[in-house]
Design an enzyme around this catalytic site. Structure first.
Site, PDB file in Angstrom:
ATOM      1  N   GLU A  99       0.846  -1.143  -0.193  1.00  0.00           N
ATOM      2  CA  GLU A  99      -0.084  -0.243   0.416  1.00  0.00           C
ATOM      3  C   GLU A  99       0.436   1.359  -0.340  1.00  0.00           C
ATOM      4  OE1 GLU A  99       0.490  -2.352   2.738  1.00  0.00           O
ATOM      5  OE2 GLU A  99       0.595  -1.601   4.277  1.00  0.00           O
ATOM      6  N   HIS A 150      -7.938  -3.635  -1.434  1.00  0.00           N
ATOM      7  CA  HIS A 150      -6.954  -4.210   0.259  1.00  0.00           C
ATOM      8  C   HIS A 150      -6.378  -2.966   0.290  1.00  0.00           C
ATOM      9  CE1 HIS A 150      -5.207  -6.522   2.584  1.00  0.00           C
ATOM     10  NE2 HIS A 150      -4.188  -5.749   3.411  1.00  0.00           N
ATOM     11  N   GLU A 151      -5.754  -2.657  -1.494  1.00  0.00           N
ATOM     12  CA  GLU A 151      -4.382  -2.177  -0.799  1.00  0.00           C
ATOM     13  C   GLU A 151      -4.665  -0.542  -0.728  1.00  0.00           C
ATOM     14  OE1 GLU A 151      -1.671  -2.808  -0.273  1.00  0.00           O
ATOM     15  OE2 GLU A 151      -2.207  -5.618  -0.595  1.00  0.00           O
ATOM     16  N   HIS A 164      -6.080   0.105   2.495  1.00  0.00           N
ATOM     17  CA  HIS A 164      -4.767   1.130   3.335  1.00  0.00           C
ATOM     18  C   HIS A 164      -4.644   2.129   3.527  1.00  0.00           C
ATOM     19  CE1 HIS A 164      -3.057  -2.786   5.637  1.00  0.00           C
ATOM     20  NE2 HIS A 164      -3.060  -3.329   4.214  1.00  0.00           N
ATOM     21  N   GLU A 212      -3.650  -4.288   9.377  1.00  0.00           N
ATOM     22  CA  GLU A 212      -4.115  -5.762   8.788  1.00  0.00           C
ATOM     23  C   GLU A 212      -6.136  -5.875   8.927  1.00  0.00           C
ATOM     24  OE1 GLU A 212      -2.746  -5.930   5.619  1.00  0.00           O
ATOM     25  OE2 GLU A 212      -0.626  -5.159   5.916  1.00  0.00           O
ATOM     26  N   ASP A 224       8.928  -9.538  10.931  1.00  0.00           N
ATOM     27  CA  ASP A 224       7.746 -11.033   9.664  1.00  0.00           C
ATOM     28  C   ASP A 224       7.230 -11.892  10.215  1.00  0.00           C
ATOM     29  OD1 ASP A 224       7.880  -9.371   6.862  1.00  0.00           O
ATOM     30  OD2 ASP A 224       8.830 -11.204   6.388  1.00  0.00           O
ATOM     31  N   TYR A 249      -4.447 -10.854  10.125  1.00  0.00           N
ATOM     32  CA  TYR A 249      -5.515 -10.442   8.925  1.00  0.00           C
ATOM     33  C   TYR A 249      -7.415 -10.557   9.241  1.00  0.00           C
ATOM     34  CZ  TYR A 249      -1.744  -9.318   5.565  1.00  0.00           C
ATOM     35  OH  TYR A 249      -0.517  -8.707   5.415  1.00  0.00           O
TER      36      TYR A 249
HETATM   37  N1  BES Z   1       1.233  -4.031   3.794  1.00  0.00           N
HETATM   38  C1  BES Z   1       1.031  -5.801   3.347  1.00  0.00           C
HETATM   39  C2  BES Z   1       1.817  -6.445   2.670  1.00  0.00           C
HETATM   40  C3  BES Z   1       3.763  -6.745   3.740  1.00  0.00           C
HETATM   41  C4  BES Z   1       2.798  -7.263   5.601  1.00  0.00           C
HETATM   42  C5  BES Z   1       4.604  -6.778   3.702  1.00  0.00           C
HETATM   43  C6  BES Z   1       3.873  -6.621   5.676  1.00  0.00           C
HETATM   44  C7  BES Z   1       5.072  -6.248   4.518  1.00  0.00           C
HETATM   45  C8  BES Z   1       5.207  -6.919   6.232  1.00  0.00           C
HETATM   46  C9  BES Z   1      -0.085  -5.251   1.803  1.00  0.00           C
HETATM   47  O1  BES Z   1      -1.023  -4.985   2.299  1.00  0.00           O
HETATM   48  C10 BES Z   1      -0.702  -7.269   2.035  1.00  0.00           C
HETATM   49  O2  BES Z   1      -1.303  -6.996   2.872  1.00  0.00           O
HETATM   50  N2  BES Z   1      -0.624  -7.633   0.667  1.00  0.00           N
HETATM   51  C11 BES Z   1      -1.834  -8.888   0.702  1.00  0.00           C
HETATM   52  C12 BES Z   1      -2.474  -8.872   0.228  1.00  0.00           C
HETATM   53  C13 BES Z   1      -4.039  -9.110   0.223  1.00  0.00           C
HETATM   54  C14 BES Z   1      -5.430  -8.986  -0.308  1.00  0.00           C
HETATM   55  C15 BES Z   1      -4.433  -9.789   1.536  1.00  0.00           C
HETATM   56  C16 BES Z   1      -0.432  -9.602   0.309  1.00  0.00           C
HETATM   57  O3  BES Z   1       0.895  -9.343  -0.545  1.00  0.00           O
HETATM   58  O4  BES Z   1      -0.910 -10.982  -0.353  1.00  0.00           O
HETATM   59 ZN    ZN Z   2      -2.504  -5.005   3.868  1.00  0.00          ZN
END
Ligand code: BES
Ligand code: ZN
Length: 613
Positions: A285, A309-310, A313, A332, A389, A397
């Site tokens: 995002e 989703h993005e 955010h 999330e 991480d 989520y």
């Molecule tokens: N912000 C996250 C990606 C992220 C999370 C990067 C933690 C680094 C550390 C992004 O918004 C996300 O949640 N992406 C998901 C997509 C989603 C529809 C759940 C993905 O990448 O799968």
């Molecule tokens: Zn996200």
């Protein structure tokens, strides 16, 4: 003499009002993933000036910071990781800096001596070719195969590997930037952006809203821009652009639906850049410029919940930001809830229910994987001493989203929407801790509505609470009937499934289980072409399921091609894990050896741990 006195007086006046502008310890929660001490001195604006060298894989130049200091400030500490710091000046004078010991996750603290009146810091530096945030791609690794590509991934704590900064989500700053790169390429950032290349190769950017460092982002490639709505558009390589413009055709409507729900979009434009397939996430995002994987270009707009989703955010995360990575669910969980409300507004309740049911399956799967009593199944996490991480699981989520669905069900949509809208409005451009959220929830939703709800168990308890809402979908009920037939060895026909959408197929594939026979799996594959599906979600679900049911050897070439091409961790982890669990770590390692050079550090970090000796 008189002049000097006036000068001195105004100096003292400025200094007198400065200290109040740093955050008090109460406002600034402890972030164990940053060395910075923003209560002593905080960066408020960044001016970035970088040159991009694709041959040596180096960004070099300067970061200039405006800072605000406490009355007794004597130092400012920035986070760095593998940076080569060349020189540092404070208000134009060069100073002696200290680089502390290196920590595997946190990198090194850069301590710069200042005094309470110090205003500006200039750091000349360059990045390491292996900088964790950066992925330098050869032309071969892009869609068009003619130009190289570079992208950054800051979240959670990787920005420090390309910019020295106070890399904590609780520190917000505005920024402007100047980027110089080869003339054949177009650099774009999480800021105001050019829409076409110029003849100089130098571009300037501005982000007027204060953002945390994890949202600083840069992508450079042979990119073109395509407009979608008055506020929305997409950047992609030339051969991908038309497909992307079609796929994201409803993006402007998404922005409007989101605004109708939770208030004005405060970032001006919402554009998306489609990255090469090695991007380790589905989406990121970055404000004004969401980064997206090309694996959502299914050709039928069926995977665009990710864009919703993005976009969501832009409120939950970018406007109201988790104070530390322990509070990640506030980013999330809210975003997943909001994403589904956007999809509901555009495509109806049934669509949103299917997404929620797939989400619930992810949640139960995650709880099983982590263990029902694991602390990592809590919404509020304890990630001290670990890689943040590690906390980025489906718990934040889906358990987060289901908690909000429960609240919504208790007070009704109207009251809950008002609560959320007010929440975003009162906390915009601020960070929030879990405790602060609990207080707010109590005061503005629980008490006024006399709710009886065990918030504490949801946030600090393990597993899935008993009062977790149950969502149902008529379409999925019909799919379940087909799966049941399957077990009696009757396969669904093309006619029976002609109207199925991606989500029904995903539900179908996930539900397959023994006693489905290997012959039936082969027949299914022949009839519906899962292994060669152009829909990445369907292909990945099919590979995982087939491996789990131990009937996959015939499509190892497809699985390998997929894993070598795609670096999206959400696909890699289940497929490699399934191979490992099936006792075939040999195939997993053979494929990984070929695929690894194509992965971003975020993905290799996880896969090394999974597949290591
Ligand atoms: N912000 C996250 C990606 C992220 C999370 C990067 C933690 C680094 C550390 C992004 O918004 C996300 O949640 N992406 C998901 C997509 C989603 C529809 C759940 C993905 O990448 O799968
Ligand atoms: Zn996200």
């Amino acid at each position: 003499m008189k002049h000097l006195a006036i000068l001195l007086k105004s100096f003292l006046l400025i200094s007198a009002c400065q200290p109040s502008q740093t955050l008090t310890p109460k406002e600034q929660p402890m972030d164990t993933h940053s060395y910075s001490i923003p209560t002593e001195s905080v960066t408020t604006h960044l001016m970035l000036d970088l040159n991009v060298d694709f041959t040596d894989k180096i960004l070099s130049g300067s970061a200039t910071y405006a800072i605000k200091n406490a009355e007794d400030a004597s130092q400012i500490i920035l986070d760095t990781r593998d940076l080569d710091i060349k020189s540092v000046t404070v208000d134009g004078k060069s100073v002696d800096i200290q680089l502390g010991p290196n920590d595997e996750h946190l990198g090194q603290p850069l301590t710069i001596p200042i005094n309470p009146l110090s205003k500006e810091i200039v750091i000349n530096y360059q990045t390491n070719p292996n900088a964790a945030a950066l992925q330098w791609l050869s032309p071969q690794q892009t869609a068009d195969k003619t130009q190289p590509f570079l992208f950054t991934q800051g979240q959670a704590i990787l920005t420090r590997s390309w910019i020295p900064c106070q890399d904590s989500p609780g520190v917000r700053m505005t920024y402007d930037a100047k980027i110089t790169c080869p003339k054949e390429l177009l650099p774009i950032m999480s800021a105001s952006n050019p829409t076409e290349k110029n003849s100089t190769g130098t571009y300037t950017y501005e982000m007027k809203q204060p953002i945390p460092p994890y949202l600083l982002a840069l992508a450079i490639g042979d990119l073109e821009f395509g407009s979608i709505g008055n506020q929305t558009g997409v950047y992609a390589e030339p051969s991908v652009l038309d497909k992307a413009v079609y796929e994201f055709g409803d993006m402007q409507k998404m922005v409007e639906a989101a605004e109708d729900l939770y208030g004005p979009y405060l970032w001006d434009r919402f554009d998306v850049v489609v990255l090469p397939p090695s991007f380790p996430f589905g989406g990121m995002e970055n404000p004004r410029l969401t980064f997206a994987t090309p694996t959502i270009l299914a050709g039928d707009r069926s995977l665009t919940a990710l864009i919703a989703h993005e976009l969501a955010h832009s409120w939950s995360g970018n406007l109201v930001t988790n104070a530390t990575w322990n509070d990640f669910w506030l980013n999330e969980g809210f975003t997943v809830y909001f994403e589904r409300r956007i999809m509901e507004a555009l495509y109806g309740e049934e669509y949103a229910n299917m997404l929620a049911m797939l989400g619930y399956q992810d949640l139960t799967h995650e709880v099983d994987a982590l263990g029902k009593t694991s602390k990592d199944t809590h919404l509020h996490l304890d990630l001290e001493g670990r890689n943040p991480d590690d906390g980025m699981t489906d718990i934040a989520y889906e358990k987060g989203a289901y908690f909000l669905i429960l609240l919504e069900q208790k007070v009704g949509k109207e009251a809950f929407d008002k609560f959320l809208k007010d929440y975003f409005e009162t906390h915009k451009f601020q960070t929030i801790t879990t405790t602060q959220f609990e207080d707010y929830l109590d005061a503005y939703l629980i008490k006024p509505n006399n709710l009886n709800i065990n918030t504490h168990e949801w946030i600090y308890g393990a597993g899935i609470p008993d009062d977790c809402p149950i969502i149902t979908s008529d379409k999925f009920t019909k799919v379940d009937a087909m799966v049941a037939m399957e077990k009696d060895s009757t396969l669904p026909t093309k006619a029976e499934t002609a109207k199925w959408t991606t989500h029904e197929w995903l539900h179908f594939i996930r539900a397959l289980d023994k006693p489905v026979s290997p012959e039936q799996l082969t027949q299914l594959n022949n009839r519906f072409g899962f292994a060669d599906s152009g829909n990445s979600e369907i292909a990945a679900a099919w590979y995982e399921k087939s491996i789990q049911l131990e009937h996959y050897k015939y499509m190892v070439p497809q699985i390998e091609a997929f894993l070598v091409e795609v670096g999206r961790r959400k696909f890699l982890t289940p497929i490699y894990t399934a191979l490992k669990d099936a006792g075939d770590i040999k195939t997993a390692r053979e494929i990984y050896a070929k695929a690894r050079p194509n992965y971003h550090s975020v993905s290799t970090q996880t896969m090394d741990a999974l597949l290591g000796e």
